[in-house]
Design a protein around this motif. Structure first.
Motif: not given
Length: 85
Positions: A65, A68-69, A73-76
């Motif tokens: 996590l 990836a953050k 790659l991801i926006y939480l």
């Protein structure tokens, strides 16, 4: 017509399955394994292993996590976006 009659009757025929021969001996309590050693020591060793696997899984998930953050790659969705654009 006559060929189908034996085939159909064979389909509806009940069959008897025998999974053992005539020399079959029913199992007894004497054939069960005898426990050896302390059950508490065995239990504690298994729990140490399971806890290590649990901690490894949590660490791997958290690391994945974070990577990836950090890579974007991801926006939480912690908060509303700063702008609509």
């Amino acid at each position: 017509m006559f060929i189908t009659r034996p085939v159909v009757s064979r389909l509806f025929q009940q069959t008897v399955r025998r999974y053992h021969d005539n020399h079959f001996k029913a199992p007894s309590m004497d054939e069960l394994p005898v426990p050896r050693g302390s059950w508490q020591a065995h239990h504690d060793a298994k729990q140490r292993k399971y806890n290590a696997v649990l901690l490894l899984g949590i660490a791997f998930s958290a690391g994945t996590l974070v990577i990836a953050k950090a890579s974007g790659l991801i926006y939480l969705n912690y908060s509303p976006p700063k702008s609509l654009d």
